[in-house]
Design a protein around this motif. Structure first.
Motif, PDB file in Angstrom:
ATOM      1  N   ASP B 191      35.985  56.206   7.584  1.00 17.93           N
ATOM      2  CA  ASP B 191      35.953  57.624   7.210  1.00 17.93           C
ATOM      3  C   ASP B 191      35.506  57.773   5.775  1.00 17.93           C
ATOM      4  O   ASP B 191      34.737  58.680   5.436  1.00 17.93           O
ATOM      5  CB  ASP B 191      37.352  58.258   7.362  1.00 17.93           C
ATOM      6  CG  ASP B 191      37.719  58.441   8.822  1.00 17.93           C
ATOM      7  OD1 ASP B 191      38.900  58.313   9.158  1.00 17.93           O
ATOM      8  OD2 ASP B 191      36.795  58.717   9.615  1.00 17.93           O
ATOM      9  N   ARG B 192      35.978  56.896   4.916  1.00 15.29           N
ATOM     10  CA  ARG B 192      35.604  56.984   3.514  1.00 15.29           C
ATOM     11  C   ARG B 192      34.133  56.684   3.314  1.00 15.29           C
ATOM     12  O   ARG B 192      33.459  57.327   2.517  1.00 15.29           O
ATOM     13  CB  ARG B 192      36.450  56.039   2.650  1.00 15.29           C
ATOM     14  CG  ARG B 192      37.585  56.798   2.052  1.00 15.29           C
ATOM     15  CD  ARG B 192      38.259  56.187   0.897  1.00 15.29           C
ATOM     16  NE  ARG B 192      37.631  56.266  -0.398  1.00 15.29           N
ATOM     17  CZ  ARG B 192      37.327  57.362  -1.071  1.00 15.29           C
ATOM     18  NH1 ARG B 192      37.548  58.533  -0.523  1.00 15.29           N
ATOM     19  NH2 ARG B 192      36.786  57.303  -2.255  1.00 15.29           N
ATOM     20  N   THR B 193      33.615  55.695   4.065  1.00 17.01           N
ATOM     21  CA  THR B 193      32.194  55.382   3.926  1.00 17.01           C
ATOM     22  C   THR B 193      31.359  56.600   4.301  1.00 17.01           C
ATOM     23  O   THR B 193      30.396  56.933   3.608  1.00 17.01           O
ATOM     24  CB  THR B 193      31.794  54.195   4.813  1.00 17.01           C
ATOM     25  OG1 THR B 193      32.697  53.131   4.601  1.00 17.01           O
ATOM     26  CG2 THR B 193      30.390  53.737   4.505  1.00 17.01           C
ATOM     27  N   LEU B 194      31.732  57.268   5.385  1.00 16.45           N
ATOM     28  CA  LEU B 194      31.003  58.463   5.792  1.00 16.45           C
ATOM     29  C   LEU B 194      31.050  59.515   4.689  1.00 16.45           C
ATOM     30  O   LEU B 194      30.044  60.149   4.376  1.00 16.45           O
ATOM     31  CB  LEU B 194      31.616  59.048   7.071  1.00 16.45           C
ATOM     32  CG  LEU B 194      31.354  58.257   8.345  1.00 16.45           C
ATOM     33  CD1 LEU B 194      32.222  58.769   9.481  1.00 16.45           C
ATOM     34  CD2 LEU B 194      29.888  58.347   8.725  1.00 16.45           C
ATOM     35  N   ALA B 195      32.245  59.687   4.104  1.00 20.79           N
ATOM     36  CA  ALA B 195      32.386  60.690   3.049  1.00 20.79           C
ATOM     37  C   ALA B 195      31.549  60.309   1.836  1.00 20.79           C
ATOM     38  O   ALA B 195      30.824  61.141   1.287  1.00 20.79           O
ATOM     39  CB  ALA B 195      33.850  60.836   2.658  1.00 20.79           C
ATOM     40  N   LEU B 196      31.641  59.043   1.403  1.00 20.22           N
ATOM     41  CA  LEU B 196      30.895  58.610   0.222  1.00 20.22           C
ATOM     42  C   LEU B 196      29.394  58.749   0.453  1.00 20.22           C
ATOM     43  O   LEU B 196      28.646  59.174  -0.420  1.00 20.22           O
ATOM     44  CB  LEU B 196      31.216  57.155  -0.109  1.00 20.22           C
ATOM     45  CG  LEU B 196      32.647  56.864  -0.564  1.00 20.22           C
ATOM     46  CD1 LEU B 196      32.855  55.373  -0.733  1.00 20.22           C
ATOM     47  CD2 LEU B 196      32.959  57.576  -1.866  1.00 20.22           C
ATOM     48  N   GLU B 197      28.972  58.405   1.663  1.00 18.95           N
ATOM     49  CA  GLU B 197      27.555  58.487   1.988  1.00 18.95           C
ATOM     50  C   GLU B 197      27.083  59.937   1.972  1.00 18.95           C
ATOM     51  O   GLU B 197      26.064  60.262   1.374  1.00 18.95           O
ATOM     52  CB  GLU B 197      27.326  57.871   3.374  1.00 18.95           C
ATOM     53  CG  GLU B 197      25.903  57.901   3.860  1.00 18.95           C
ATOM     54  CD  GLU B 197      25.035  56.829   3.239  1.00 18.95           C
ATOM     55  OE1 GLU B 197      25.565  55.973   2.502  1.00 18.95           O
ATOM     56  OE2 GLU B 197      23.820  56.847   3.479  1.00 18.95           O
ATOM     57  N   SER B 198      27.854  60.814   2.608  1.00 15.36           N
ATOM     58  CA  SER B 198      27.397  62.194   2.706  1.00 15.36           C
ATOM     59  C   SER B 198      27.449  62.905   1.361  1.00 15.36           C
ATOM     60  O   SER B 198      26.739  63.872   1.152  1.00 15.36           O
ATOM     61  CB  SER B 198      28.193  62.974   3.746  1.00 15.36           C
ATOM     62  OG  SER B 198      29.536  63.018   3.382  1.00 15.36           O
ATOM     63  N   ARG B 199      28.242  62.433   0.412  1.00 19.62           N
ATOM     64  CA  ARG B 199      28.287  63.066  -0.891  1.00 19.62           C
ATOM     65  C   ARG B 199      27.355  62.375  -1.869  1.00 19.62           C
ATOM     66  O   ARG B 199      27.297  62.720  -3.038  1.00 19.62           O
ATOM     67  CB  ARG B 199      29.715  63.087  -1.418  1.00 19.62           C
ATOM     68  CG  ARG B 199      30.606  63.708  -0.389  1.00 19.62           C
ATOM     69  CD  ARG B 199      31.767  64.514  -0.831  1.00 19.62           C
ATOM     70  NE  ARG B 199      31.660  65.169  -2.069  1.00 19.62           N
ATOM     71  CZ  ARG B 199      32.666  65.251  -2.946  1.00 19.62           C
ATOM     72  NH1 ARG B 199      33.808  64.676  -2.668  1.00 19.62           N
ATOM     73  NH2 ARG B 199      32.517  65.897  -4.073  1.00 19.62           N
ATOM     74  N   GLY B 200      26.635  61.375  -1.389  1.00 18.27           N
ATOM     75  CA  GLY B 200      25.596  60.772  -2.216  1.00 18.27           C
ATOM     76  C   GLY B 200      26.075  59.697  -3.158  1.00 18.27           C
ATOM     77  O   GLY B 200      25.339  59.275  -4.047  1.00 18.27           O
ATOM     78  N   LEU B 201      27.298  59.198  -2.949  1.00 15.99           N
ATOM     79  CA  LEU B 201      27.828  58.226  -3.903  1.00 15.99           C
ATOM     80  C   LEU B 201      27.350  56.808  -3.626  1.00 15.99           C
ATOM     81  O   LEU B 201      27.568  55.913  -4.430  1.00 15.99           O
ATOM     82  CB  LEU B 201      29.360  58.276  -3.881  1.00 15.99           C
ATOM     83  CG  LEU B 201      29.889  59.563  -4.495  1.00 15.99           C
ATOM     84  CD1 LEU B 201      31.295  59.846  -4.036  1.00 15.99           C
ATOM     85  CD2 LEU B 201      29.854  59.468  -6.004  1.00 15.99           C
ATOM     86  N   THR B 202      26.703  56.586  -2.485  1.00 11.95           N
ATOM     87  CA  THR B 202      26.249  55.237  -2.179  1.00 11.95           C
ATOM     88  C   THR B 202      24.741  55.099  -2.352  1.00 11.95           C
ATOM     89  O   THR B 202      24.183  54.039  -2.163  1.00 11.95           O
ATOM     90  CB  THR B 202      26.582  54.872  -0.722  1.00 11.95           C
ATOM     91  OG1 THR B 202      26.056  55.909   0.121  1.00 11.95           O
ATOM     92  CG2 THR B 202      28.072  54.795  -0.512  1.00 11.95           C
ATOM     93  N   ALA B 203      24.091  56.212  -2.709  1.00 11.57           N
ATOM     94  CA  ALA B 203      22.629  56.184  -2.781  1.00 11.57           C
ATOM     95  C   ALA B 203      22.152  55.558  -4.089  1.00 11.57           C
ATOM     96  O   ALA B 203      22.858  55.582  -5.091  1.00 11.57           O
ATOM     97  CB  ALA B 203      22.086  57.604  -2.664  1.00 11.57           C
ATOM     98  N   HIS B 204      20.938  55.038  -4.046  1.00 14.28           N
ATOM     99  CA  HIS B 204      20.349  54.486  -5.270  1.00 14.28           C
ATOM    100  C   HIS B 204      19.435  55.538  -5.861  1.00 14.28           C
ATOM    101  O   HIS B 204      18.227  55.523  -5.666  1.00 14.28           O
ATOM    102  CB  HIS B 204      19.536  53.233  -4.929  1.00 14.28           C
ATOM    103  CG  HIS B 204      20.376  52.172  -4.320  1.00 14.28           C
ATOM    104  ND1 HIS B 204      21.334  51.495  -5.043  1.00 14.28           N
ATOM    105  CD2 HIS B 204      20.459  51.704  -3.062  1.00 14.28           C
ATOM    106  CE1 HIS B 204      21.941  50.638  -4.240  1.00 14.28           C
ATOM    107  NE2 HIS B 204      21.441  50.739  -3.044  1.00 14.28           N
ATOM    108  N   THR B 205      20.030  56.499  -6.561  1.00  9.14           N
ATOM    109  CA  THR B 205      19.228  57.589  -7.125  1.00  9.14           C
ATOM    110  C   THR B 205      19.441  57.629  -8.626  1.00  9.14           C
ATOM    111  O   THR B 205      20.335  56.972  -9.151  1.00  9.14           O
ATOM    112  CB  THR B 205      19.686  58.946  -6.566  1.00  9.14           C
ATOM    113  OG1 THR B 205      21.077  59.095  -6.864  1.00  9.14           O
ATOM    114  CG2 THR B 205      19.493  59.030  -5.068  1.00  9.14           C
TER     115      THR B 205
END
Lengths: 189, 240, 551
Positions: B191-205
């Motif tokens: 669940d946390r991975t989904l949340a982090l991903e959808s809020r952009g915290l795992t992206a390389h930006t």
């Protein structure tokens, strides 16, 4: 770093800290402060486990001093042995878990002893040093005392830790096993 | 210290640890330890001195026993009739002061560390995002799991779990107190991975630092100064 | 942004059943699309697939096609693409890297690399629209469930998404916030966004949704206008729940179209009733106090007084509700009753014995305590084994444990999953397992903290029925709840706490009138018809209404 590790690593490091604290609160003769490292190594492989171990050691530094940073090597040894045990189905039964745990304990004990003796002349935190002092008092030379004390504490701690990890893996819900394919190998399926 | 740039306190801490390892012991390291205590008090981290002592005093005792009492010859006679190892006592003093310096520095640094200011600084300086995130997220996770462990212990007690008594009893409490935390960390990871991903915290930006801490000239001077001092002392030690 | 699914099938890793089984759907911008269905029907999975997160992050296999504006969302990043996804458990959605609510709201734009001024402006605007500006400097971890949910929605809004995929966005909100967020979603749709909401609560979505899509076993069973569908039987047949008023009308065997709101229901009900239809209700016999608080004072270490000179009694066979705002002292009361805390003054007697010097382990198994999020205490490998934990600790023999376990599992309709791992069950059933593990020792006093929070309608009804049945057998219940429906159906007496003092104590239905809780339709009808206490619950009201429809 895969997205999943963003969530897993902080949780695993927290597990190391919190379970270690629980063992201390229950006054158990074991540390149990590396369950997070072991779990992530078993479930995602060596790199994840080593990462958890490294971050854990950095955190331990904030609580009791960065002087113990060299012991991060012990965390890596744990990650290696846990990943290896998983690869060979080492958690399929309690007996096998205990054997692999003892092996891990021997590896950790020897490396710990080396670091402790060479860098700290045998004095580090915890009961290990007390046992070492006891053995020294009985007449053993310093190096032997440090090695024996390390082996005793680490073999006990890691055997029990591997037993706990094994029990958890064998009783894992299907949906978690499905998310971590390596875990199925760990319990011999 | 609170107004300083986060990297400055890190640089100072590293420098102090390096000095503790390079300076001649025990006189240099004892002086360093006292200086660190003074510095910690001035910087507003007085607690670090006491916490440091809490960690270090048992170590002093162990050092004294392991090396002073049980040490090698030559031994020195003591007023109460026993003997203590001369080299052992010297090592106790040396290592004891070194440990005190490093432990107190580490704890003071931890006391003064503001994870959010650090994160902003790391974003501004384009440090690797994964590393910065892990540091801050782990602090947060440690708090959350600590709370959860506390509530879990209460919940299991209301089901009849006893946590005091014989070793066997306490050992039997381990699954109830530990397994739910382990399972939670694994199930919630999804669940946390989904949340982090959808809020952009795992992206390389490329990220924007909303509130980057100011990096004054003093900060830069201190950081370079710390480096110079360490190299200077190392050079001096190597020479003499 | 137009979202489509074509023959979409999806299976989670290591699961045999398909979570989605041939879904064909096209979702247009400019309207609010409401997804609903029974537990396990696939609504949450569909949201994940539309967001491109399943299978990319969840693992598993996908067949068929998903597009957002013509592209496959699985190869793109939701935030960058302008897709906002909100998962079902608010607590897990926080970033963990923000020191204040303002920073939390700014996380999305921060990750998009917007210029600083634009981020601050967008965050301020988002906080305003969600009415959380007053929380700007607070730590995200210190918020209540409802505040967290609103902050998370603000955080998504700050990144100016074109599509919203929300899973149970109202679950932790009170009535006022629910209406505000619902209004916001309609505004966002009017402004051109694509809004898709998965929600179990028909009353919350009634005036918000433009279209309802009902899922059943992984495919679309129903698709149409909400008011039309809710007023008929189709939703119920497909396993989804309709509005409170419509449910009672259906239970009263009225013909569709059913009234959708309480007001509409009351308009159809006659004013007078034949006296014979009102059954006399016997007052419950109170025999012995199960809980007694006498002039209790309490403060947490270093904090202000939480309870001052509070006294209350809970007798056998009564169900008492504790109401009041957060911080009023409700949880503290429950903790004192369970000997988790000791009073600084006064006396707490649980089951006739003073709690001083005792701990919760001494009161178990005769007192059952249900914490919030009770599924977090489960650790056995099967549902049955979990139920055996408490009785084993109490020293029961194996046979007695087996019988008690079967009984409780039957009561909670968990026999079909008795050998499954609790963590393999969906959250509401996991909660039931936690409840079962407490009821198995047959406690004579039940202390419940928000027993129906976050549950779907069917599970909520089951919990309500179980509590009511126990009360009928003489068990004493003290429950904290914000759920008006549960309070009305399961509890008899209500206590309102304000700043540590009990400000009112009376029949629970008096408390439900005119507070921040929404009035259940059954209660509204009962008051309208003048039904006495005890004859005012949903079943009785439905029976009365069978002949009371005004033509």
């Amino acid at each position: 770093m895969s997205p999943r590790l963003f969530a897993l690593v902080p949780a695993a490091v927290a597990i190391n800290l919190v379970v270690g604290r629980i063992a201390a609160e229950l006054s158990l003769p074991v540390y149990l402060d590396t369950l997070g490292t072991m779990l992530v190594a078993v479930l995602t492989g060596l790199p994840g486990g080593a990462l958890v171990g490294t971050v854990s050691q950095l955190f331990a530094g904030m609580l009791s001093g960065y002087i113990w940073l060299p012991f991060v090597v012990v965390q890596w040894v744990i990650a290696v042995l846990a990943a290896l045990a998983a690869h060979r189905g080492g958690f399929a039964t309690p007996f096998r878990s205990a054997l692999w745990g003892a092996a891990c304990g021997i590896g950790c004990g020897l490396i710990s002893a080396a670091i402790s003796y060479l860098l700290f002349r045998g004095v580090t935190v915890g009961g290990v040093t007390a046992i070492g002092a006891l053995l020294r008092g009985l007449g053993l030379p310093l190096s032997t005392a440090v090695v024996v004390a390390s082996l005793i504490t680490d073999i006990l701690d890691k055997t029990i830790a591997f037993l706990v990890v094994g029990a958890l893996l064998r009783a894992m819900p299907k949906r978690i096993l499905g998310r971590f394919p390596i875990a199925a190998r760990a319990v011999g399926r | 210290m609170k107004r300083a740039h986060p990297f400055t306190s890190g640089a100072i801490a590293l420098a102090l640890i390096a000095l503790a390892l390079i300076l001649p012991a025990p006189r240099g390291t004892i002086a360093l330890y006292l200086a660190i205590c003074a510095g910690a008090a001035l910087a507003g981290a007085k607690r670090a001195i006491w916490l440091g002592l809490l960690v270090v005093v048992p170590l002093w005792i162990l050092l004294f026993v392991m090396h002073g009492v049980l040490g090698e010859a030559p031994r020195v006679a003591m007023p109460w009739g026993g003997t203590l190892s001369e080299a052992g006592l010297a090592w106790t003093l040396e290592q004891g002061s070194r440990l005190a310096a490093i432990v107190t520095t580490s704890i003071a640094f931890a006391e003064l560390f503001d994870p959010h200011r650090f994160l902003q600084a790391a974003i501004e300086r384009r440090w690797p995002w994964s590393a910065a995130f892990l540091l801050v997220a782990t602090l947060d996770a440690a708090d959350r799991f600590g709370e959860q462990a506390r509530r879990l212990r209460e919940a299991q007690r209301t089901r009849g779990l006893r946590v005091r008594g014989s070793l066997a009893l306490r050992a039997r409490a381990v699954p109830a107190l530990v397994f739910p935390l382990l399972l939670a960390s694994l199930t919630e990871a999804d669940d946390r991975t989904l949340a982090l991903e959808s809020r952009g915290l795992t992206a390389h930006t490329a990220r924007t630092a909303i509130d980057p801490p100011p990096d004054s000239i003093l900060d830069r001077v201190i950081r370079w100064g710390a480096l110079v001092v360490v190299f200077g002392v190392a050079y001096w030690r190597l020479r003499g | 942004m137009r979202l489509t699914a074509t023959q979409l099938s999806f299976r989670y890793p290591a699961q045999e059943t398909l979570a989605l089984n041939g879904v064909d759907l096209a979702i247009e911008p400019g309207q609010v699309t409401w997804l609903t269905g029974a537990l396990g029907s696939g609504t949450s999975t569909l949201l994940l697939a539309l967001a491109g997160l399943a299978p990319r992050i969840t693992g598993g296999e996908r067949r068929g096609a998903v597009t957002s504006d013509g592209h496959d969302p699985a190869v793109r990043h939701p935030l960058i693409d302008g897709v906002a996804y909100l998962g079902a458990s608010p607590g897990l959605q926080l970033s963990g890297v923000a020191k204040s609510v303002r920073d939390e709201v700014a996380v999305g734009p921060m990750n998009l690399g917007w210029p600083r001024d634009r981020i601050l402006q967008s965050a301020a605007h988002a906080m305003e629209r969600l009415h959380v500006t007053h929380l700007a400097e607070r730590a995200p971890g210190a918020l209540s469930g409802g505040e967290t949910q609103r902050v998370l929605i603000a955080a998504l809004l700050a990144a100016s998404p074109r599509a919203w995929l929300l899973d149970e966005p109202f679950s932790a909100l009170d009535r006022v916030s629910r209406i505000a967020v619902g209004t916001l979603l309609r505004e966002l749709a009017r402004e051109g966004a694509t809004v898709v909401v998965s929600c179990d609560d028909a009353d919350a979505m009634l005036d918000v949704a433009d279209r309802v899509v009902v899922m059943q076993r992984g495919r679309v069973a129903l698709d149409g206008a909400p008011h039309e569908r809710l007023a008929g039987n189709a939703l119920r047949v497909a396993g989804a729940s309709t509005t409170d008023a419509a449910t009672i009308a259906a239970a009263a065997h009225w013909d569709p179209p059913y009234p959708l709101t309480t007001a509409a229901l009351l308009a159809l009900v006659g004013d007078a009733l034949p006296a014979a239809t009102i059954a006399p209700v016997a007052a419950p016999a109170v025999d012995g106090d199960r809980l007694l608080l006498d002039q209790v004072e309490f403060a947490y270490k270093g904090g202000p007084a939480v309870l001052q000179q509070t006294s209350l009694r809970v007798g056998a066979g009564t169900a008492v509700g504790l109401f009041g705002r957060n911080g009023a002292g409700k949880s503290t009361l429950l903790r004192l009753a369970m000997a988790l805390e000791q009073p600084s003054a006064g006396r707490v007697e649980t089951l006739g014995e003073n709690t001083r010097g005792r701990g919760p382990e001494d009161l178990a198994p005769r007192v059952g305590f249900l914490f919030q999020q009770p599924e977090r205490q489960l650790f056995a490998a099967s549902v049955r084994a979990e139920c055996a934990v408490a009785p084993t600790l109490a020293g029961w023999e194996a046979d007695r444990i087996r019988v008690a376990t079967e009984q409780v599992l039957d009561e909670l309709e968990l026999l079909d999953v008795a050998s499954e791992h609790p963590y393999d069950l969906p959250l509401p059933r996991r909660r039931l397992v936690a409840l079962a593990s407490i009821l198995v020792t047959d406690p004579i006093l039940l202390l419940l903290d928000e027993p129906t929070a976050g549950l779907d309608g069917a599970t909520r009804d089951r919990v309500t029925a179980v509590v009511r049945a126990r009360v009928g057998r003489g068990i004493a219940v003290l429950a904290i709840t914000h759920d008006a429906s549960f309070a009305h159906e399961a509890l008899d007496r209500g206590l309102h706490l304000e700043r540590g003092a009990i400000t009112s104590d009376g029949p629970v239905r008096e408390l439900l009138n005119g507070r921040d809780l929404s009035r259940p339709a059954a209660l509204a009808v009962a008051l309208h018809l003048g039904l006495p206490i005890g004859a005012d619950r949903r079943d009785s009201v439905a029976r009365v209404l069978t002949s009371a429809r005004r033509m």
